[in-house]
Design a protein around this motif. Structure first.
Motif, PDB file in Angstrom:
ATOM      1  N   ALA A  22       0.868  -1.177   0.000  1.00 57.80           N
ATOM      2  CA  ALA A  22       0.000   0.000   0.000  1.00 57.80           C
ATOM      3  C   ALA A  22       0.900   1.220   0.000  1.00 57.80           C
ATOM      4  N   THR A  23       0.514   2.252  -0.736  1.00 57.54           N
ATOM      5  CA  THR A  23       1.391   3.414  -0.860  1.00 57.54           C
ATOM      6  C   THR A  23       0.609   4.630  -1.339  1.00 57.54           C
ATOM      7  N   PRO A  24       1.082   5.839  -1.003  1.00 55.14           N
ATOM      8  CA  PRO A  24       0.516   7.019  -1.651  1.00 55.14           C
ATOM      9  C   PRO A  24       0.670   6.918  -3.165  1.00 55.14           C
ATOM     10  N   THR A  25      -0.305   7.436  -3.891  1.00 54.17           N
ATOM     11  CA  THR A  25      -0.292   7.267  -5.347  1.00 54.17           C
ATOM     12  C   THR A  25       0.870   7.997  -6.012  1.00 54.17           C
ATOM     13  N   ASN A  26       1.294   9.135  -5.458  1.00 52.12           N
ATOM     14  CA  ASN A  26       2.421   9.836  -6.082  1.00 52.12           C
ATOM     15  C   ASN A  26       3.720   9.058  -5.906  1.00 52.12           C
ATOM     16  N   VAL A  27       3.878   8.350  -4.784  1.00 51.28           N
ATOM     17  CA  VAL A  27       5.061   7.505  -4.584  1.00 51.28           C
ATOM     18  C   VAL A  27       5.050   6.370  -5.605  1.00 51.28           C
ATOM     19  N   ALA A  28       3.867   5.799  -5.854  1.00 49.25           N
ATOM     20  CA  ALA A  28       3.750   4.741  -6.861  1.00 49.25           C
ATOM     21  C   ALA A  28       4.171   5.249  -8.237  1.00 49.25           C
ATOM     22  N   ALA A  29       3.668   6.425  -8.626  1.00 48.61           N
ATOM     23  CA  ALA A  29       4.017   6.991  -9.924  1.00 48.61           C
ATOM     24  C   ALA A  29       5.504   7.321 -10.004  1.00 48.61           C
ATOM     25  N   ASN A  30       6.075   7.803  -8.905  1.00 46.22           N
ATOM     26  CA  ASN A  30       7.499   8.106  -8.845  1.00 46.22           C
ATOM     27  C   ASN A  30       8.337   6.862  -9.077  1.00 46.22           C
ATOM     28  N   LEU A  31       7.990   5.773  -8.401  1.00 53.35           N
ATOM     29  CA  LEU A  31       8.710   4.517  -8.588  1.00 53.35           C
ATOM     30  C   LEU A  31       8.659   4.088 -10.050  1.00 53.35           C
ATOM     31  N   MET A  56       2.691  15.614  -0.880  1.00 49.07           N
ATOM     32  CA  MET A  56       1.276  15.804  -1.125  1.00 49.07           C
ATOM     33  C   MET A  56       0.610  16.867  -0.240  1.00 49.07           C
ATOM     34  N   PRO A  57       0.805  16.867   1.094  1.00 49.28           N
ATOM     35  CA  PRO A  57       0.119  17.901   1.892  1.00 49.28           C
ATOM     36  C   PRO A  57       0.495  19.322   1.459  1.00 49.28           C
ATOM     37  N   ASP A  58       1.779  19.525   1.190  1.00 48.63           N
ATOM     38  CA  ASP A  58       2.269  20.835   0.783  1.00 48.63           C
ATOM     39  C   ASP A  58       1.693  21.258  -0.570  1.00 48.63           C
ATOM     40  N   LEU A  59       1.763  20.371  -1.555  1.00 45.21           N
ATOM     41  CA  LEU A  59       1.318  20.737  -2.896  1.00 45.21           C
ATOM     42  C   LEU A  59      -0.188  20.939  -2.963  1.00 45.21           C
ATOM     43  N   VAL A  60      -0.952  20.106  -2.261  1.00 50.09           N
ATOM     44  CA  VAL A  60      -2.401  20.304  -2.233  1.00 50.09           C
ATOM     45  C   VAL A  60      -2.734  21.659  -1.619  1.00 50.09           C
ATOM     46  N   SER A 118       5.156  21.144  -9.107  1.00 42.36           N
ATOM     47  CA  SER A 118       6.410  20.396  -8.993  1.00 42.36           C
ATOM     48  C   SER A 118       6.317  19.128  -9.824  1.00 42.36           C
ATOM     49  N   SER A 119       7.079  19.073 -10.938  1.00 43.93           N
ATOM     50  CA  SER A 119       7.068  17.863 -11.765  1.00 43.93           C
ATOM     51  C   SER A 119       7.686  16.681 -11.022  1.00 43.93           C
ATOM     52  N   GLY A 120       8.526  16.967 -10.022  1.00 40.97           N
ATOM     53  CA  GLY A 120       9.126  15.893  -9.232  1.00 40.97           C
ATOM     54  C   GLY A 120       8.123  15.154  -8.367  1.00 40.97           C
ATOM     55  N   PHE A 121       6.933  15.717  -8.222  1.00 42.94           N
ATOM     56  CA  PHE A 121       5.890  15.074  -7.416  1.00 42.94           C
ATOM     57  C   PHE A 121       5.627  13.647  -7.879  1.00 42.94           C
ATOM     58  N   ILE A 122       5.653  13.419  -9.200  1.00 35.66           N
ATOM     59  CA  ILE A 122       5.436  12.073  -9.731  1.00 35.66           C
ATOM     60  C   ILE A 122       6.654  11.572 -10.508  1.00 35.66           C
ATOM     61  N   GLY A 123       7.788  12.268 -10.373  1.00 36.29           N
ATOM     62  CA  GLY A 123       9.005  11.795 -11.013  1.00 36.29           C
ATOM     63  C   GLY A 123       9.037  12.011 -12.510  1.00 36.29           C
ATOM     64  N   GLY A 124       8.301  12.988 -13.011  1.00 39.81           N
ATOM     65  CA  GLY A 124       8.288  13.260 -14.445  1.00 39.81           C
ATOM     66  C   GLY A 124       6.877  13.401 -14.968  1.00 39.81           C
ATOM     67  N   ALA A 169      -5.924  13.709 -13.531  1.00 40.84           N
ATOM     68  CA  ALA A 169      -6.301  15.088 -13.217  1.00 40.84           C
ATOM     69  C   ALA A 169      -5.576  15.582 -11.963  1.00 40.84           C
ATOM     70  N   PHE A 170      -5.498  14.740 -10.946  1.00 44.00           N
ATOM     71  CA  PHE A 170      -4.833  15.080  -9.689  1.00 44.00           C
ATOM     72  C   PHE A 170      -3.333  15.263  -9.907  1.00 44.00           C
ATOM     73  N   PHE A 171      -2.702  14.285 -10.558  1.00 41.16           N
ATOM     74  CA  PHE A 171      -1.273  14.380 -10.840  1.00 41.16           C
ATOM     75  C   PHE A 171      -0.962  15.624 -11.681  1.00 41.16           C
ATOM     76  N   GLY A 172      -1.786  15.860 -12.696  1.00 39.73           N
ATOM     77  CA  GLY A 172      -1.536  16.991 -13.574  1.00 39.73           C
ATOM     78  C   GLY A 172      -1.626  18.318 -12.850  1.00 39.73           C
ATOM     79  N   ALA A 173      -2.600  18.434 -11.947  1.00 42.97           N
ATOM     80  CA  ALA A 173      -2.753  19.683 -11.201  1.00 42.97           C
ATOM     81  C   ALA A 173      -1.547  19.947 -10.307  1.00 42.97           C
ATOM     82  N   LEU A 174      -1.118  18.945  -9.558  1.00 44.92           N
ATOM     83  CA  LEU A 174      -0.022  19.156  -8.615  1.00 44.92           C
ATOM     84  C   LEU A 174       1.331  19.206  -9.311  1.00 44.92           C
TER      85      LEU A 174
END
Length: 329
Positions: free
Chosen positions: A86-95, A141-145, A311-317, A302-307
């Protein structure tokens, strides 16, 4: 980003890529399903799912461990020490974007973020004007939201309000309860734990749900696709029946948690240092809903694109491609 942070990021990326280049490292070294989770509601959901007897009949008694931070998770999942987490979705996308062969199975947590404030009242983000806010995990995530919503509200950090960042939610909580902050952004279950601790100190903070603020300021749903379950691609290829069984078990675990919060809270307390009252309060304040990765993809993009605008580093690209999402059926 300073030089030390840049070097550390490059080292992590290089290590992840090197480990990911060795397919199935650790996957065959032990029998059974090895899973991991952060503390909190994702842990509770996955712990319940792994109790499913149909899954145990296929994979045996699962091994579930808790990771303390995303760096530890990266090492475990990239090296194959765990096959599913189980993981935050942005960490999953980053990996995934850094070359680790992971597949998103589902999203099941849709809103843990909120804000506590002293003194009352606190009805919207517009009430933050002139106030000092504590936020954990700068750039996460808390900061960017918060910063995305502040911009929508027309508030500028430094001009209209002050933000102090902390290395963890625990530090944010300490500063808030010491009354050195006017407000604090916290995920569940830390928000409920802080409310309960504050009550013992005679503190009754105002509370604002950031998912509702997201809906008010963007016109979207009051739901943020924040956490779910991923697996190593090698697990999916070697044991698709295990993955299907986990997916089915999570689909049953989520409505059970919603329908039986007291029993779910007791299970959560057995799995972590958090108390049952903390879990029960967190369940009441969080939208828990199981959607497959394919179903959740539009909301995720939509969520990834907004944040990622902040910071593009939020999802690693860029946005993950089709291979990131487990196909339905």
């Amino acid at each position: 980003m300073n030089d030390l942070s840049r070097r550390r990021l490059l080292q992590l990326a290089a290590a992840s890529a090197a480990l990911a280049a060795l397919p199935g490292v650790g996957l065959a070294a032990q029998a059974g399903l090895r899973a991991a989770t952060p503390l909190g509601l994702p842990q509770l959901i996955l712990a319940r799912a792994l109790q499913d007897e149909r899954l145990k009949a296929l994979a045996g008694e699962p091994d579930l461990r808790a990771w303390r931070d995303p760096d530890q998770l990266r090492a475990w999942i990239a090296g194959g020490e765990v096959q599913l987490t189980a993981t935050p979705t942005n960490v999953a996308a980053n990996l995934y974007n850094r070359g680790v062969p992971v597949v998103l199975m589902n999203v099941n947590v849709w809103g843990t973020l909120g804000m506590l404030s002293l003194p009352r009242p606190f009805d919207s983000l517009s009430d933050l004007a002139g106030r000092h806010v504590g936020v954990p995990w700068r750039g996460d995530m808390p900061d960017l939201v918060l910063r995305y919503l502040l911009a929508r509200q027309g508030l500028e950090v430094g001009r209209d309000l002050r933000i102090t960042y902390h290395a963890s939610p625990f530090e944010t909580v300490q500063m808030f309860l010491a009354r050195r902050l006017d407000a604090a952004v916290l995920p569940e279950p830390m928000r409920t734990a802080t409310r309960l601790q504050g009550a013992s100190l005679g503190i009754e903070p105002g509370e604002l749900d950031l998912q509702r603020e997201w809906a008010r300021l963007t016109g979207g749903a009051a739901a943020l696709p924040q956490a779910g379950v991923i697996c190593r691609r090698e697990l999916l290829e070697a044991h698709p029946d295990w993955v299907a069984a986990v997916q089915a078990a999570v689909a049953e675990a989520v409505p059970w948690v919603n329908a039986e919060p007291a029993a779910a809270a007791r299970l959560g307390a057995e799995q972590s240092p958090l108390s049952a009252p903390v879990f029960e309060g967190a369940i009441a304040r969080t939208r828990l809903e199981m959607q497959t990765a394919a179903q959740a993809r539009p909301a995720l993009e939509a969520f990834f694109g907004a944040l990622a605008e902040l910071s593009s580093g939020f999802i690693g690209g860029g946005l993950p491609d089709d291979a990131f999402y487990l196909a339905d059926g």
